[in-house]
Motif scaffolding. Structure first.
Motif, mmCIF file in Angstrom:
data_model
loop_
_atom_site.group_PDB
_atom_site.id
_atom_site.type_symbol
_atom_site.label_atom_id
_atom_site.label_comp_id
_atom_site.label_asym_id
_atom_site.label_seq_id
_atom_site.Cartn_x
_atom_site.Cartn_y
_atom_site.Cartn_z
ATOM 1 N N ALA A 39 36.199 31.554 42.854
ATOM 2 C CA ALA A 39 36.218 32.467 41.709
ATOM 3 C C ALA A 39 37.298 32.045 40.725
ATOM 4 O O ALA A 39 38.334 31.491 41.103
ATOM 5 N N PHE A 40 37.055 32.318 39.450
ATOM 6 C CA PHE A 40 38.125 32.329 38.461
ATOM 7 C C PHE A 40 38.792 33.686 38.652
ATOM 8 O O PHE A 40 38.104 34.708 38.694
ATOM 9 N N VAL A 41 40.106 33.719 38.787
ATOM 10 C CA VAL A 41 40.804 34.979 39.044
ATOM 11 C C VAL A 41 41.710 35.299 37.864
ATOM 12 O O VAL A 41 42.550 34.489 37.472
ATOM 13 N N GLY A 42 41.510 36.481 37.309
ATOM 14 C CA GLY A 42 42.312 36.937 36.183
ATOM 15 C C GLY A 42 41.705 36.513 34.849
ATOM 16 O O GLY A 42 40.983 35.522 34.760
ATOM 17 N N PRO A 43 41.991 37.280 33.805
ATOM 18 C CA PRO A 43 41.426 37.009 32.485
ATOM 19 C C PRO A 43 41.725 35.606 31.944
ATOM 20 O O PRO A 43 40.865 34.987 31.333
ATOM 21 N N VAL A 65 35.950 44.374 37.652
ATOM 22 C CA VAL A 65 36.744 43.849 38.763
ATOM 23 C C VAL A 65 36.076 42.631 39.407
ATOM 24 O O VAL A 65 36.735 41.862 40.105
ATOM 25 N N ARG A 66 34.773 42.472 39.162
ATOM 26 C CA ARG A 66 34.053 41.331 39.725
ATOM 27 C C ARG A 66 32.831 41.042 38.870
ATOM 28 O O ARG A 66 32.175 41.959 38.384
ATOM 29 N N PHE A 67 32.533 39.749 38.718
ATOM 30 C CA PHE A 67 31.353 39.295 37.979
ATOM 31 C C PHE A 67 30.718 38.165 38.771
ATOM 32 O O PHE A 67 31.419 37.285 39.277
ATOM 33 N N GLN A 68 29.389 38.204 38.887
ATOM 34 C CA GLN A 68 28.643 37.127 39.542
ATOM 35 C C GLN A 68 27.505 36.713 38.629
ATOM 36 O O GLN A 68 26.702 37.537 38.202
ATOM 37 N N ASP A 100 39.760 43.457 34.528
ATOM 38 C CA ASP A 100 40.897 43.823 35.355
ATOM 39 C C ASP A 100 41.829 42.619 35.476
ATOM 40 O O ASP A 100 41.381 41.471 35.431
ATOM 41 N N GLU A 101 43.120 42.861 35.633
ATOM 42 C CA GLU A 101 44.073 41.749 35.712
ATOM 43 C C GLU A 101 43.799 40.832 36.907
ATOM 44 O O GLU A 101 44.213 39.670 36.913
ATOM 45 N N ASN A 102 43.085 41.325 37.914
ATOM 46 C CA ASN A 102 42.740 40.522 39.088
ATOM 47 C C ASN A 102 41.236 40.295 39.206
ATOM 48 O O ASN A 102 40.726 40.083 40.315
ATOM 49 N N VAL A 103 40.521 40.351 38.084
ATOM 50 C CA VAL A 103 39.081 40.169 38.110
ATOM 51 C C VAL A 103 38.716 38.885 38.852
ATOM 52 O O VAL A 103 39.411 37.868 38.748
#
Length: 140
Positions: A50-54, A120-123, A32-35
């Motif tokens: 977090a790293f935000v965005g691709p 949308v989120r990764f951990q 997602d563009e705001n991942v």
């Protein structure tokens, strides 16, 4: 429309398959563009947020993997799903870290949140002590 459990697992499985083929474009295209991408606390690459965005994911994680490790791979072996959330038990393996020459074989778990076919989120959860040792950085 929200994805079903099976579709979320299929999306995540396809990402591991693409990564294994070296198809980074497919991996990035699924974000997602705001991942929000979280590396494990204690991971030498964890920036404290977090790293935000691709683009941040590419620069902060994916490009560094290619730069730092020889023959890096993720070997998933168990997928656990709860609707939009998929947990994966896996191992990180690499022939060697380019700076230290040490091989990598670390236990890892990933938690993916998938909505409408996009991550949308990764951990990440990983054996950070082993990762730091392989990378030649001090563990605090």
């Amino acid at each position: 429309m929200t994805q079903t459990t099976d579709t979320s697992v299929e999306t995540v499985t396809a990402l591991y398959d693409a990564f294994a083929r070296g198809d980074v474009a497919t991996v990035i295209g699924a974000l997602d563009e705001n991942v929000e991408w979280y590396e494990a606390e204690g991971n030498p690459w964890h920036p404290g947020r977090a790293f935000v965005g691709p683009q941040q994911v590419v620069e902060g994680v994916l490009a560094r993997i290619a730069e730092d490790f020889e023959d890096f791979r993720v070997e998933p072996h168990k997928f656990i799903s709860n609707g939009e959330t998929v947990a994966v038990e896996a191992r990180y393996r690499a022939t060697s870290h380019r700076a230290t020459g040490k091989p990598l074989d670390a236990q890892v778990a990933h938690v993916w949140d998938v909505r409408d076919g996009k991550v949308v989120r990764f951990q990440q959860y990983v054996d950070t002590r082993q990762l730091a040792d392989v990378m030649g950085v001090a563990v605090i």
